[in-house]
Every structure is written in structure tokens, then in C-alpha cells.
Design a protein around this motif. Structure first.
Motif, PDB file in Angstrom:
ATOM      1  N   THR A 152       0.798  -1.240  -0.154  1.00 34.12           N
ATOM      2  CA  THR A 152       0.106  -0.039  -0.053  1.00 34.12           C
ATOM      3  C   THR A 152       0.961   1.015  -0.040  1.00 34.12           C
ATOM      4  OG1 THR A 152      -1.791  -1.127   1.239  1.00 34.12           O
ATOM      5  CG2 THR A 152      -1.772   1.077   1.218  1.00 34.12           C
TER       6      THR A 152
ATOM      7  N   ASN B  92     -11.671  -1.171  -7.899  1.00 36.76           N
ATOM      8  CA  ASN B  92     -10.938  -1.494  -6.726  1.00 36.76           C
ATOM      9  C   ASN B  92      -9.706  -2.072  -6.782  1.00 36.76           C
ATOM     10  OD1 ASN B  92     -10.380  -3.131  -3.999  1.00 36.76           O
ATOM     11  ND2 ASN B  92     -11.441  -1.458  -3.253  1.00 36.76           N
TER      12      ASN B  92
ATOM     13  N   ASN C 227      -7.350  -2.928   1.069  1.00 38.62           N
ATOM     14  CA  ASN C 227      -8.217  -1.904   0.883  1.00 38.62           C
ATOM     15  C   ASN C 227      -8.370  -1.010   2.040  1.00 38.62           C
ATOM     16  OD1 ASN C 227      -9.023  -2.846  -1.636  1.00 38.62           O
ATOM     17  ND2 ASN C 227     -10.470  -4.125  -0.820  1.00 38.62           N
TER      18      ASN C 227
ATOM     19  N   SER D 147      -5.310   1.052   2.293  1.00 37.34           N
ATOM     20  CA  SER D 147      -5.482   2.201   1.152  1.00 37.34           C
ATOM     21  C   SER D 147      -6.413   3.317   1.514  1.00 37.34           C
ATOM     22  CB  SER D 147      -6.128   1.726  -0.139  1.00 37.34           C
ATOM     23  OG  SER D 147      -5.441   0.695  -0.764  1.00 37.34           O
ATOM     24  N   VAL D 148      -7.402   3.211   2.384  1.00 37.97           N
ATOM     25  CA  VAL D 148      -8.441   4.000   2.709  1.00 37.97           C
ATOM     26  C   VAL D 148      -7.822   5.212   3.732  1.00 37.97           C
ATOM     27  CG1 VAL D 148     -10.645   4.566   4.027  1.00 37.97           C
ATOM     28  CG2 VAL D 148     -10.405   2.889   2.249  1.00 37.97           C
ATOM     29  N   TYR D 149      -6.879   4.595   4.661  1.00 39.18           N
ATOM     30  CA  TYR D 149      -6.416   5.362   5.824  1.00 39.18           C
ATOM     31  C   TYR D 149      -5.113   5.837   5.626  1.00 39.18           C
ATOM     32  CZ  TYR D 149     -10.682   3.637   8.501  1.00 39.18           C
ATOM     33  OH  TYR D 149     -12.004   3.093   8.745  1.00 39.18           O
TER      34      TYR D 149
END
Length: 213
Positions: free
Chosen positions: A23, A49, A96, A99-101
């Protein structure tokens, strides 16, 4: 805790570290490592995604491993191949989440620092997971299977497989977007740096790993 328990613990810690490293590799925005260049480039071009695309690619790696092991009549390894699927599902969910945080920086120096952390994490995980001699992640598993199939060393097979991934990524990005996506200076640094991290890890912890397994 028993030695077997410690091996499993280190293995799953390694998966966590790998998800973090890959990431960070994408967040540096300097070019990703070859093993994830295909799903990353497709995700950038289509907005699908990244974690889901990585799972699809990993599932394809598993299928190829099964075909190779069937042809080599190594049926015992098929169980290990199949176990890579649920592990890949967990791993890509971690991708995932991270990747968001994890934010992306536009500062060039910070991006290089992020890339350095990514290479360190990826190298440590590769050394940890392979040393534990449990279920390999699909990226490592397919290299091992191809090496056995064509009777080549793991190092050479890894280099050739990385080149294949990069060629596919370049073809996808150039033909679809008419520009290079996912390949850059960070890709070259990752290819060279991860190997050095693995070597350093083994030089420091190699004797402890031998005792553990």
C-alpha cells in the motif's frame, strides 16, 4: 508458545506487513513493484478497486500453480496452492483498509521516504513468509512453481517473472491510456531494494530462523 505457533504468528504478521508495504508502495506514487503493477495500472485506468483486482490476479497465479503441479505430478502441493486463495482474500482486504486510511503526499521528499518504508516492509515480509515454510503468498508461490517447471533458479525466475509483469503493465497502459501507468523510478528501486532487505534480514535473523524451523 510452541515453535509451530511462533511460525504461524510470524507468518501472519508478515502478511500484515506486506499489505502495509504494498500500500505504501502505491501511495509513494513513484512506480509500484512489478508483482502488483498489473492490478495497480488497471485500477488507475478503470477506477476498479485495487484490492479486488489484486485478488483476481492472485487467483490467476494460484490456477497457474495448480496446473504446473498437476503436470509435475506434485499433487501434495495442490492443497497449499488452494490455501493461498483464502489467505489472498484476507490479504487484499488489508490492502483496501490501508488504502483508505493512508494518505498520499505531493511532497517529493516525503514520497521517497514512503517508498523506503514500503521497500523495507515488503522485503521483511518476503523473508519472513518464505522462511516460515508455510503457505506462500501467490506472488512467491508462482515464482517457485515456474522455477520448478522450467528447472531454473528462484532468483532468475523471479527476475524474469518481474520483467513479464512489467511488460504486460506497459502494454496495458500504453495501448489504453497512451502513457505509462504504475512504472517509474520507484519500480526500479523496489526491484533492487527488496532483495537487499531480504539479504540483511537473513544475515541478522537467519540463525534464529533455522532453529525455529
Amino acid at each position: 508458545m510452541s515453535k509451530k505457533g511462533i511460525r504461524f504468528l510470524l507468518y501472519f504478521v508478515g502478511l500484515f506487513i506486506l499489505a502495509l508495504g504494498l500500500t505504501l508502495n502505491t501511495k509513494a506514487n513513484l512506480g509500484v513493484s512489478p508483482i502488483i503493477s498489473i492490478p495497480y495500472s488497471i485500477s488507475q485506468l478503470t477506477r476498479y478497486n485495487f484490492g479486488d483486482l489484486t485478488f483476481v490476479v492472485y487467483a490467476l497465479f494460484v490456477v497457474i500453480q495448480i496446473v504446473i503441479h498437476v503436470k509435475l505430478k506434485q499433487n501434495k502441493k495442490i492443497v497449499s496452492d488452494l490455501l493461498q486463495l483464502p489467505l489472498s482474500l484476507v490479504f487484499t482486504r488489508l490492502l483496501n483498509i490501508f488504502s483508505v486510511y493512508i494518505p498520499t503526499s505531493q511532497n517529493f521528499k516525503i514520497r521517497f521516504i514512503v517508498l523506503a518504508f514500503a521497500i523495507i516492509c515488503t522485503g521483511i515480509e518476503a523473508a519472513m513468509s518464505l522462511s516460515m515454510q508455510l503457505v506462500p503468498n501467490p506472488g512467491d508461490g508462482i515464482v517457485q512453481a515456474l522455477g520448478e517447471r522450467f528447472n531454473k533458479s528462484l532468483g532468475l525466475t523471479k527476475n524474469l517473472f518481474d520483467c513479464l509483469n512489467l511488460c504486460i503493465t506497459l502494454c496495458i497502459s500504453i495501448f489504453v491510456a497512451h502513457r505509462i501507468v504504475g512504472v517509474g523510478i520507484g519500480t526500479v528501486i523496489a526491484v533492487l531494494g527488496v532483495g537487499r532487505v531480504i539479504a540483511l534480514y537473513h544475515s541478522i535473523f537467519g540463525f534464529k530462523i533455522k532453529d525455529l524451523i
